[in-house]
Motif scaffolding. Structure first.
Motif, PDB file in Angstrom:
ATOM      1  N   ILE A  82       0.860  -1.189   0.000  1.00 52.76           N
ATOM      2  CA  ILE A  82       0.000   0.000   0.000  1.00 52.76           C
ATOM      3  C   ILE A  82       0.897   1.241   0.000  1.00 52.76           C
ATOM      4  O   ILE A  82       1.748   1.395   0.887  1.00 52.76           O
ATOM      5  CB  ILE A  82      -0.931   0.039   1.225  1.00 52.76           C
ATOM      6  CG1 ILE A  82      -1.759  -1.249   1.311  1.00 52.76           C
ATOM      7  CG2 ILE A  82      -1.826   1.271   1.167  1.00 52.76           C
ATOM      8  CD1 ILE A  82      -2.748  -1.441   0.186  1.00 52.76           C
ATOM      9  N   ILE A  83       0.706   2.099  -0.995  1.00 49.69           N
ATOM     10  CA  ILE A  83       1.505   3.320  -1.095  1.00 49.69           C
ATOM     11  C   ILE A  83       0.608   4.535  -0.873  1.00 49.69           C
ATOM     12  O   ILE A  83      -0.448   4.667  -1.494  1.00 49.69           O
ATOM     13  CB  ILE A  83       2.192   3.413  -2.465  1.00 49.69           C
ATOM     14  CG1 ILE A  83       3.231   2.293  -2.585  1.00 49.69           C
ATOM     15  CG2 ILE A  83       2.863   4.770  -2.658  1.00 49.69           C
ATOM     16  CD1 ILE A  83       3.989   2.290  -3.885  1.00 49.69           C
ATOM     17  N   ASP A  84       1.053   5.393   0.028  1.00 49.73           N
ATOM     18  CA  ASP A  84       0.341   6.644   0.304  1.00 49.73           C
ATOM     19  C   ASP A  84       1.108   7.764  -0.397  1.00 49.73           C
ATOM     20  O   ASP A  84       2.322   7.912  -0.207  1.00 49.73           O
ATOM     21  CB  ASP A  84       0.296   6.884   1.817  1.00 49.73           C
ATOM     22  CG  ASP A  84      -0.608   8.045   2.187  1.00 49.73           C
ATOM     23  OD1 ASP A  84      -1.393   8.481   1.329  1.00 49.73           O
ATOM     24  OD2 ASP A  84      -0.506   8.530   3.332  1.00 49.73           O
ATOM     25  N   LEU A  85       0.420   8.539  -1.223  1.00 52.88           N
ATOM     26  CA  LEU A  85       1.070   9.592  -2.004  1.00 52.88           C
ATOM     27  C   LEU A  85       0.742  10.981  -1.457  1.00 52.88           C
ATOM     28  O   LEU A  85      -0.339  11.207  -0.911  1.00 52.88           O
ATOM     29  CB  LEU A  85       0.615   9.512  -3.463  1.00 52.88           C
ATOM     30  CG  LEU A  85       0.900   8.201  -4.203  1.00 52.88           C
ATOM     31  CD1 LEU A  85       0.259   8.239  -5.592  1.00 52.88           C
ATOM     32  CD2 LEU A  85       2.390   7.943  -4.313  1.00 52.88           C
ATOM     33  N   PHE A  86       1.682  11.909  -1.632  1.00 48.25           N
ATOM     34  CA  PHE A  86       1.421  13.302  -1.281  1.00 48.25           C
ATOM     35  C   PHE A  86       0.435  13.902  -2.284  1.00 48.25           C
ATOM     36  O   PHE A  86       0.479  13.594  -3.478  1.00 48.25           O
ATOM     37  CB  PHE A  86       2.719  14.124  -1.321  1.00 48.25           C
ATOM     38  CG  PHE A  86       3.670  13.815  -0.200  1.00 48.25           C
ATOM     39  CD1 PHE A  86       3.368  14.207   1.103  1.00 48.25           C
ATOM     40  CD2 PHE A  86       4.864  13.154  -0.443  1.00 48.25           C
ATOM     41  CE1 PHE A  86       4.245  13.934   2.145  1.00 48.25           C
ATOM     42  CE2 PHE A  86       5.742  12.886   0.596  1.00 48.25           C
ATOM     43  CZ  PHE A  86       5.440  13.263   1.889  1.00 48.25           C
ATOM     44  N   THR A  87      -0.432  14.767  -1.790  1.00 46.58           N
ATOM     45  CA  THR A  87      -1.301  15.521  -2.698  1.00 46.58           C
ATOM     46  C   THR A  87      -0.449  16.582  -3.391  1.00 46.58           C
ATOM     47  O   THR A  87       0.690  16.842  -2.991  1.00 46.58           O
ATOM     48  CB  THR A  87      -2.435  16.205  -1.915  1.00 46.58           C
ATOM     49  OG1 THR A  87      -1.854  17.171  -1.018  1.00 46.58           O
ATOM     50  CG2 THR A  87      -3.247  15.191  -1.127  1.00 46.58           C
ATOM     51  N   GLU A  88      -1.001  17.197  -4.411  1.00 47.84           N
ATOM     52  CA  GLU A  88      -0.260  18.249  -5.118  1.00 47.84           C
ATOM     53  C   GLU A  88       0.101  19.395  -4.162  1.00 47.84           C
ATOM     54  O   GLU A  88       1.204  19.952  -4.236  1.00 47.84           O
ATOM     55  CB  GLU A  88      -1.091  18.778  -6.297  1.00 47.84           C
ATOM     56  CG  GLU A  88      -1.286  17.776  -7.421  1.00 47.84           C
ATOM     57  CD  GLU A  88       0.019  17.362  -8.082  1.00 47.84           C
ATOM     58  OE1 GLU A  88       1.007  18.122  -7.997  1.00 47.84           O
ATOM     59  OE2 GLU A  88       0.064  16.272  -8.672  1.00 47.84           O
ATOM     60  N   LYS A  89      -0.825  19.732  -3.266  1.00 39.70           N
ATOM     61  CA  LYS A  89      -0.561  20.801  -2.304  1.00 39.70           C
ATOM     62  C   LYS A  89       0.575  20.409  -1.359  1.00 39.70           C
ATOM     63  O   LYS A  89       1.502  21.204  -1.102  1.00 39.70           O
ATOM     64  CB  LYS A  89      -1.830  21.101  -1.511  1.00 39.70           C
ATOM     65  CG  LYS A  89      -1.656  22.232  -0.498  1.00 39.70           C
ATOM     66  CD  LYS A  89      -2.946  22.466   0.280  1.00 39.70           C
ATOM     67  CE  LYS A  89      -2.731  23.565   1.334  1.00 39.70           C
ATOM     68  NZ  LYS A  89      -3.962  23.805   2.138  1.00 39.70           N
ATOM     69  N   GLU A  90       0.502  19.178  -0.830  1.00 43.66           N
ATOM     70  CA  GLU A  90       1.545  18.701   0.081  1.00 43.66           C
ATOM     71  C   GLU A  90       2.898  18.649  -0.621  1.00 43.66           C
ATOM     72  O   GLU A  90       3.939  18.997  -0.041  1.00 43.66           O
ATOM     73  CB  GLU A  90       1.187  17.307   0.612  1.00 43.66           C
ATOM     74  CG  GLU A  90       0.028  17.295   1.597  1.00 43.66           C
ATOM     75  CD  GLU A  90      -0.421  15.902   1.945  1.00 43.66           C
ATOM     76  OE1 GLU A  90      -0.934  15.705   3.064  1.00 43.66           O
ATOM     77  OE2 GLU A  90      -0.256  14.982   1.096  1.00 43.66           O
ATOM     78  N   HIS A  91       2.885  18.209  -1.875  1.00 42.36           N
ATOM     79  CA  HIS A  91       4.125  18.117  -2.639  1.00 42.36           C
ATOM     80  C   HIS A  91       4.747  19.492  -2.850  1.00 42.36           C
ATOM     81  O   HIS A  91       5.975  19.674  -2.719  1.00 42.36           O
ATOM     82  CB  HIS A  91       3.852  17.439  -3.987  1.00 42.36           C
ATOM     83  CG  HIS A  91       5.088  17.163  -4.772  1.00 42.36           C
ATOM     84  ND1 HIS A  91       5.398  17.837  -5.930  1.00 42.36           N
ATOM     85  CD2 HIS A  91       6.107  16.294  -4.557  1.00 42.36           C
ATOM     86  CE1 HIS A  91       6.549  17.388  -6.401  1.00 42.36           C
ATOM     87  NE2 HIS A  91       6.993  16.454  -5.587  1.00 42.36           N
ATOM     88  N   LEU A  95       8.451  20.877  -1.528  1.00 43.51           N
ATOM     89  CA  LEU A  95       9.456  21.480  -2.397  1.00 43.51           C
ATOM     90  C   LEU A  95       9.908  22.835  -1.853  1.00 43.51           C
ATOM     91  O   LEU A  95      11.103  23.161  -1.900  1.00 43.51           O
ATOM     92  CB  LEU A  95       8.899  21.637  -3.815  1.00 43.51           C
ATOM     93  CG  LEU A  95       8.700  20.351  -4.617  1.00 43.51           C
ATOM     94  CD1 LEU A  95       8.079  20.665  -5.968  1.00 43.51           C
ATOM     95  CD2 LEU A  95      10.025  19.619  -4.809  1.00 43.51           C
ATOM     96  N   ALA A  96       8.946  23.607  -1.340  1.00 43.87           N
ATOM     97  CA  ALA A  96       9.280  24.920  -0.774  1.00 43.87           C
ATOM     98  C   ALA A  96      10.167  24.770   0.458  1.00 43.87           C
ATOM     99  O   ALA A  96      11.135  25.518   0.640  1.00 43.87           O
ATOM    100  CB  ALA A  96       8.000  25.663  -0.421  1.00 43.87           C
ATOM    101  N   GLN A  97       9.859  23.776   1.303  1.00 43.66           N
ATOM    102  CA  GLN A  97      10.660  23.548   2.502  1.00 43.66           C
ATOM    103  C   GLN A  97      12.054  23.047   2.146  1.00 43.66           C
ATOM    104  O   GLN A  97      13.043  23.450   2.755  1.00 43.66           O
ATOM    105  CB  GLN A  97       9.958  22.522   3.399  1.00 43.66           C
ATOM    106  CG  GLN A  97       8.682  23.032   4.042  1.00 43.66           C
ATOM    107  CD  GLN A  97       7.928  21.938   4.779  1.00 43.66           C
ATOM    108  OE1 GLN A  97       8.342  20.785   4.798  1.00 43.66           O
ATOM    109  NE2 GLN A  97       6.796  22.302   5.359  1.00 43.66           N
TER     110      GLN A  97
END
Length: 262
Positions: A82-91, A95-97
Motif C-alpha cells: 500500500i503506497i500513500d502519495l502526497f497531494t499536489e498541495k503537500e508536494h 518542495l518549498a521547505q
C-alpha cells in the motif's frame, strides 16, 4: 507388449512434463490512489518525490476487502503493498521547505552494522529447534558451510527470498557440505508450520527453525529482516547480508560456492 511399453512411455512423458512445468512465483500487488499500479509507476512517483509512505503486507480482513474490489488477482496478504502519495498541495509545500532546508551531509549507516557479529567472528553457538520437532546446536554443524537466515511469516521480502533459494542454492549444493538453516523470529511453531505448508506451492520444500522468544536473534542481529549469515566449515562468520534486493540470493550462492572450495 508394444502397447504396454507405449503406455509406460506415455506415463513417463506426463510425469516429466509435470516436473518441467515452472513453479509459479508470487508477485507484489501495488495499490496507490485506490488502484493497482505498476512498479514503473512507483519508480516514477519516487523520482518525483510523491511517495509519502509505503507498507508491505496487510491484515487478512483488509486483503479480503481488497479482493472484493480487485478480484483474486489481489493475491496473498503478505505481497500487497500500500503506497500513500502526497497531494499536489503537500508536494508543493515539501518542495518549498526543501529549497530552504540545510543539506544533510551525514553519511548513511551501513545495514550490515545491524548485525551483532562481524565477518571474522566465531558464530555464536545456539540451540536450534526445528518445526519438525528435531533440534541441534549450531556447533554440531562444523565441517559444513551454513547459511543462517532470519525471517518471519509476515515478511514479504523474506518469503520472496524463499522462492529463489531452492533453485539457486538448495539444488546446486544438495550433495555438498552445505546446510540451510532458516530461523523464524518471534513466532510460534503453529504459525511457522502453517506458513511453511503454504510456501510449498512456490517450491519451498524445506525445514525451518523457530525462535519464538528471539533468543537466537538477539545474539546475532537487530532491526530489519531478512538477514543472512554465512558461516564457514570452522564456524567462522564469513559473509553478512541484509534485505532481499535483486540479485541478493545470487550473491549468497557465490559466497557459499567459494567456501565449499576451501
Amino acid at each position: 507388449m508394444k502397447a504396454t511399453l507405449f503406455l509406460l512411455l506415455l506415463l513417463c512423458g506426463f510425469r516429466l512434463s509435470a516436473q518441467e512445468k515452472p513453479i509459479p512465483k508470487p508477485e507484489y500487488v501495488i495499490i496507490a490512489n485506490d488502484k493497482i499500479i505498476t512498479m514503473k509507476e512507483v519508480e516514477d512517483y519516487g523520482k518525483r518525490d510523491y511517495v509519502k509512505s509505503m507498507s508491505k503486507g496487510v491484515s487478512e480482513e483488509m486483503r479480503n476487502e481488497l479482493a472484493k474490489k480487485f478480484g483474486e488477482k489481489i493475491g496473498e496478504k503478505e505481497f500487497i503493498i500500500i503506497i500513500d502519495l502526497f497531494t499536489e498541495k503537500e508536494h508543493a509545500e515539501r518542495l518549498a521547505q526543501a529549497s530552504t532546508a540545510p543539506i544533510d551531509t551525514s553519511s548513511k549507516k551501513n545495514p550490515v552494522d545491524e548485525f551483532k557479529l562481524k565477518v571474522g567472528d566465531t558464530a555464536k553457538d545456539v540451540a536450534i529447534e526445528m518445526v519438525d520437532g528435531k533440534g541441534f546446536n549450531l556447533s554440531d554443524l562444523k565441517g559444513k558451510v551454513v547459511l543462517l537466515n532470519f525471517w518471519a511469516t509476515w515478511c514479504a521480502p523474506c518469503l520472496m527470498e524463499f522462492t529463489e533459494i531452492p533453485e539457486k542454492i538448495l539444488v546446486p549444493f544438495k550433495n555438498q557440505e552445505f546446510i540451510f538453516v532458516p530461523i523464524s523470529i518471534g513466532e510460534s511453531k503453529e504459525v511457522v508450520l502453517k506458513k511453511m505448508d503454504d510456501l510449498k506451492k512456490y517450491g519451498a520444500h524445506f525445514n525451518s527453525g523457530i525462535d519464538p522468544e528471539k533468543k537466537i536473534w538477539n545474539q546475532y542481529a537487530t532491526k530489519s529482516i531478512p538477514k543472512s549469515c554465512i558461516i564457514d566449515k570452522k564456524g567462522v562468520v564469513r559473509y553478512l547480508s541484509v534485505g532481499n534486493a535483486e540479485g541478493n540470493v545470487d550473491k549468497l550462492a557465490v559466497e557459499i560456492k567459494k567456501l565449499l572450495k576451501e
